[in-house]
Design a protein around this motif. Structure first.
Motif, mmCIF file in Angstrom:
data_model
loop_
_atom_site.group_PDB
_atom_site.id
_atom_site.type_symbol
_atom_site.label_atom_id
_atom_site.label_comp_id
_atom_site.label_asym_id
_atom_site.label_seq_id
_atom_site.Cartn_x
_atom_site.Cartn_y
_atom_site.Cartn_z
ATOM 1 N N VAL A 32 33.488 28.730 46.220
ATOM 2 C CA VAL A 32 32.318 29.547 45.870
ATOM 3 C C VAL A 32 32.144 29.665 44.354
ATOM 4 O O VAL A 32 31.069 29.372 43.831
ATOM 5 N N PRO A 33 33.155 30.095 43.571
ATOM 6 C CA PRO A 33 32.971 30.101 42.112
ATOM 7 C C PRO A 33 32.736 28.717 41.538
ATOM 8 O O PRO A 33 31.995 28.574 40.559
ATOM 9 N N LEU A 34 33.349 27.683 42.120
ATOM 10 C CA LEU A 34 33.074 26.330 41.669
ATOM 11 C C LEU A 34 31.621 25.936 41.934
ATOM 12 O O LEU A 34 31.010 25.209 41.143
ATOM 13 N N SER A 35 31.067 26.406 43.038
ATOM 14 C CA SER A 35 29.658 26.143 43.323
ATOM 15 C C SER A 35 28.759 26.793 42.283
ATOM 16 O O SER A 35 27.789 26.189 41.811
ATOM 17 N N PHE A 36 29.081 28.027 41.888
ATOM 18 C CA PHE A 36 28.306 28.702 40.849
ATOM 19 C C PHE A 36 28.459 27.975 39.515
ATOM 20 O O PHE A 36 27.493 27.870 38.745
ATOM 21 N N LEU A 37 29.666 27.484 39.230
ATOM 22 C CA LEU A 37 29.870 26.737 37.997
ATOM 23 C C LEU A 37 29.050 25.453 38.000
ATOM 24 O O LEU A 37 28.427 25.094 36.994
ATOM 25 N N PHE A 38 29.051 24.755 39.120
ATOM 26 C CA PHE A 38 28.269 23.525 39.225
ATOM 27 C C PHE A 38 26.780 23.800 39.069
ATOM 28 O O PHE A 38 26.068 23.095 38.335
ATOM 29 N N LEU A 39 26.269 24.843 39.728
ATOM 30 C CA LEU A 39 24.847 25.160 39.641
ATOM 31 C C LEU A 39 24.463 25.635 38.243
ATOM 32 O O LEU A 39 23.352 25.370 37.783
ATOM 33 N N SER A 40 25.374 26.333 37.572
ATOM 34 C CA SER A 40 25.079 26.765 36.203
ATOM 35 C C SER A 40 24.975 25.577 35.265
ATOM 36 O O SER A 40 24.097 25.530 34.397
ATOM 37 N N ARG A 41 25.843 24.602 35.430
ATOM 38 C CA ARG A 41 25.750 23.396 34.606
ATOM 39 C C ARG A 41 24.540 22.558 34.982
ATOM 40 O O ARG A 41 23.908 21.935 34.125
ATOM 41 N N TRP A 137 23.632 42.859 28.807
ATOM 42 C CA TRP A 137 24.388 44.093 28.869
ATOM 43 C C TRP A 137 25.738 43.823 29.508
ATOM 44 O O TRP A 137 25.858 43.109 30.504
ATOM 45 N N VAL A 138 26.785 44.417 28.934
ATOM 46 C CA VAL A 138 28.135 44.189 29.442
ATOM 47 C C VAL A 138 28.265 44.701 30.870
ATOM 48 O O VAL A 138 28.937 44.082 31.706
ATOM 49 N N LEU A 139 27.618 45.811 31.192
ATOM 50 C CA LEU A 139 27.717 46.373 32.529
ATOM 51 C C LEU A 139 27.146 45.416 33.576
ATOM 52 O O LEU A 139 27.643 45.348 34.699
ATOM 53 N N VAL A 140 26.099 44.672 33.212
ATOM 54 C CA VAL A 140 25.523 43.695 34.134
ATOM 55 C C VAL A 140 26.544 42.605 34.434
ATOM 56 O O VAL A 140 26.694 42.160 35.579
ATOM 57 N N ARG A 141 27.270 42.171 33.410
ATOM 58 C CA ARG A 141 28.311 41.165 33.629
ATOM 59 C C ARG A 141 29.420 41.696 34.532
ATOM 60 O O ARG A 141 29.938 40.972 35.388
ATOM 61 N N VAL A 142 29.791 42.946 34.341
ATOM 62 C CA VAL A 142 30.833 43.547 35.180
ATOM 63 C C VAL A 142 30.375 43.613 36.625
ATOM 64 O O VAL A 142 31.130 43.274 37.560
ATOM 65 N N MET A 143 29.135 44.022 36.844
ATOM 66 C CA MET A 143 28.612 44.103 38.205
ATOM 67 C C MET A 143 28.506 42.715 38.829
ATOM 68 O O MET A 143 28.771 42.546 40.029
ATOM 69 N N PHE A 144 28.115 41.720 38.046
ATOM 70 C CA PHE A 144 28.067 40.361 38.587
ATOM 71 C C PHE A 144 29.462 39.865 38.932
ATOM 72 O O PHE A 144 29.656 39.200 39.959
ATOM 73 N N PHE A 145 30.442 40.186 38.092
ATOM 74 C CA PHE A 145 31.824 39.804 38.374
ATOM 75 C C PHE A 145 32.291 40.392 39.701
ATOM 76 O O PHE A 145 32.870 39.690 40.550
ATOM 77 N N LEU A 146 32.032 41.681 39.906
ATOM 78 C CA LEU A 146 32.433 42.330 41.154
ATOM 79 C C LEU A 146 31.664 41.766 42.342
ATOM 80 O O LEU A 146 32.228 41.571 43.428
ATOM 81 N N GLY A 147 30.367 41.513 42.138
ATOM 82 C CA GLY A 147 29.565 40.970 43.225
ATOM 83 C C GLY A 147 29.990 39.573 43.622
ATOM 84 O O GLY A 147 30.082 39.256 44.817
ATOM 85 N N LEU A 148 30.279 38.731 42.637
ATOM 86 C CA LEU A 148 30.728 37.372 42.944
ATOM 87 C C LEU A 148 32.090 37.384 43.629
ATOM 88 O O LEU A 148 32.352 36.573 44.536
ATOM 89 N N HIS A 149 32.949 38.312 43.214
ATOM 90 C CA HIS A 149 34.244 38.439 43.895
ATOM 91 C C HIS A 149 34.052 38.845 45.347
ATOM 92 O O HIS A 149 34.743 38.342 46.247
ATOM 93 N N GLU A 150 33.096 39.733 45.608
ATOM 94 C CA GLU A 150 32.842 40.160 46.988
ATOM 95 C C GLU A 150 32.268 39.006 47.810
ATOM 96 O O GLU A 150 32.593 38.855 48.993
ATOM 97 N N VAL A 151 31.403 38.190 47.197
ATOM 98 C CA VAL A 151 30.867 37.014 47.890
ATOM 99 C C VAL A 151 31.993 36.038 48.215
ATOM 100 O O VAL A 151 32.044 35.452 49.306
ATOM 101 N N MET A 152 32.908 35.872 47.279
ATOM 102 C CA MET A 152 34.056 34.996 47.509
ATOM 103 C C MET A 152 34.929 35.535 48.639
ATOM 104 O O MET A 152 35.452 34.760 49.455
ATOM 105 N N MET A 153 35.101 36.847 48.725
ATOM 106 C CA MET A 153 35.894 37.432 49.799
ATOM 107 C C MET A 153 35.206 37.246 51.156
ATOM 108 O O MET A 153 35.876 37.024 52.176
ATOM 109 N N MET A 154 33.888 37.324 51.186
ATOM 110 C CA MET A 154 33.167 37.061 52.422
ATOM 111 C C MET A 154 33.365 35.613 52.868
ATOM 112 O O MET A 154 33.593 35.329 54.055
ATOM 113 N N TRP A 155 33.288 34.688 51.921
ATOM 114 C CA TRP A 155 33.539 33.279 52.212
ATOM 115 C C TRP A 155 34.964 33.087 52.736
ATOM 116 O O TRP A 155 35.190 32.327 53.676
ATOM 117 N N PHE A 156 35.913 33.789 52.142
ATOM 118 C CA PHE A 156 37.309 33.706 52.574
ATOM 119 C C PHE A 156 37.488 34.226 53.996
ATOM 120 O O PHE A 156 38.170 33.610 54.820
#
Length: 272
Positions: A32-41, A137-156
Motif C-alpha cells: 500500500v505505501p509502495l503504491s502511494f509512492l509509485f503514484l506520487s512519482r 500545514w504540519v497537522l495535515v501531514r500528521v493526519m495523512f500519516f495516521l490515515g495512511l497507516h490505517e489504510v495499510m492496517m485495513m489492507w493487512f
C-alpha cells in the motif's frame, strides 16, 4: 491425551513458522505505501517542462486497476472508522479473491516501480512543487500519516493476513496479534522515513500547482487529490477517537474518585 499431544505438536510447528509469517506480512503490507509512492512519482510525470511524460513502463489499464483497488480500500477504511464496526470478513471466506487482489496490486506496483527506475527522466520536483509542499500545514501531514497507516492496517487485515496465514499455517482462524500490528507499524514507519515523507506530498501538490498555473487537470490528478484528503479525513477521525477515549477515561477516573470519597465520608458519618 492424543489430542493434547497433537495440539502441542501443531503449536510447536506454528512457532517455527511464525518468523516466516511475520516477514511475509511485513513485506506484503508495504504494497500500500509502495503504491502511494509509485503514484506520487507517476504524478510528477504529468508536470510540464521539468518532467517528460512516462508512457512506456506501465499500461493505462494497470494504473486504473491500482487506482480502483486503492480507492476501494480507502473507502472501506473510512466507512469502518466512521461506523466503528469491524471490517467486512466477506473476503475471508473467499480466499481466491484475496489472492487475485494481492497478485494484481503486487504486479502493478512491481511493473510501475521498475518502469520508473528504468527511465532516465529526472523525478525531482521543480521549485514551485517544493515551495508548495513546504507550505503545507504540519497537522495535515500528521493526519495523512495516521490515515495512511490505517489504510495499510485495513489492507493487512482484509487481504494480507488471510492469504499469509492460509499459506503458512494451512488455515485462517487466528486472531490478530499485537506482534503483527507492531511489525506492520514499524515497517510503515521505516518506509515513511525513507521515502514517503518527502515524495508522497506530490499526490496533492501537483494538482494544486496546476490549479494555480491555470493548467488543465486530468483524471489521475483528481484521484490523487481525492485519495490524499480521504486519508487525511481518516487520520482526523483517528485523532478525534483517540482524544474522545482519553477524555472518557479521564471523566470515568474522576467519577470513580468522587464515589470513593463519598463512600469514605458515609463510613465516617456512620462511625460517628
Amino acid at each position: 491425551m492424543e489430542g493434547e499431544v497433537a495440539q502441542k505438536n501443531t503449536r510447536g510447528s506454528w512457532s517455527l513458522l511464525r518468523p516466516f509469517q511475520m516477514i511475509s506480512i511485513s513485506l506484503l503490507s508495504l504494497l500500500v505505501p509502495l503504491s502511494f509512492l509509485f503514484l506520487s512519482r507517476l504524478s510528477l510525470s504529468s508536470v510540464p517542462v521539468t518532467v517528460s511524460r512516462v508512457s512506456s513502463f506501465l499500461h493505462q489499464a494497470d494504473v486504473g486497476v491500482l487506482y480502483t483497488i486503492l480507492s476501494l480500500i480507502i473507502v472501506s477504511t473510512l466507512v469502518n472508522n466512521l461506523s466503528g464496526k469491524p471490517e467486512c470478513s466477506l473476503l475471508h471466506s473467499h480466499l481466491y479473491i484475496c489472492w487475485i487482489v494481492l497478485f494484481l496490486v503486487q504486479a502493478c506496483v512491481a511493473f510501475g516501480i521498475e518502469g520508473i527506475m528504468s527511465t532516465t527522466t529526472p523525478t525531482n520536483p521543480d521549485e514551485n512543487l517544493f515551495l508548495a509542499s513546504q507550505e503545507r500545514w504540519v497537522l495535515v501531514r500528521v493526519m495523512f500519516f495516521l490515515g495512511l497507516h490505517e489504510v495499510m492496517m485495513m489492507w493487512f487485515r482484509v487481504v494480507v493476513k488471510p492469504v499469509v496465514d492460509d499459506t503458512v499455517f494451512g488455515v485462517y482462524g487466528e486472531e490478530e496479534r499485537w506482534s503483527e500490528r507492531a511489525v506492520v507499524a514499524v515497517t510503515f514507519g521505516l518506509m515513511w522515513w525513507w521515502r514517503l515523507r518527502d515524495e508522497v506530498e506530490s499526490l496533492v501538490v501537483v494538482a494544486e500547482v496546476k490549479c494555480k498555473l491555470l493548467a488543465s487537470l486530468d483524471g489521475f490528478d483528481f484521484l490523487n487529490w481525492w485519495m490524499y484528503y480521504i486519508c487525511v479525513v481518516i487520520g482526523m477521525v483517528k485523532i478525534f477517537k483517540g482524544v474522545s477515549y482519553f477524555v472518557n477515561m479521564f471523566i470515568l477516573t474522576i467519577k470513580r474518585s468522587r464515589k470513593g470519597c463519598e463512600s469514605c465520608v458515609v463510613v465516617d458519618v456512620d462511625h460517628v
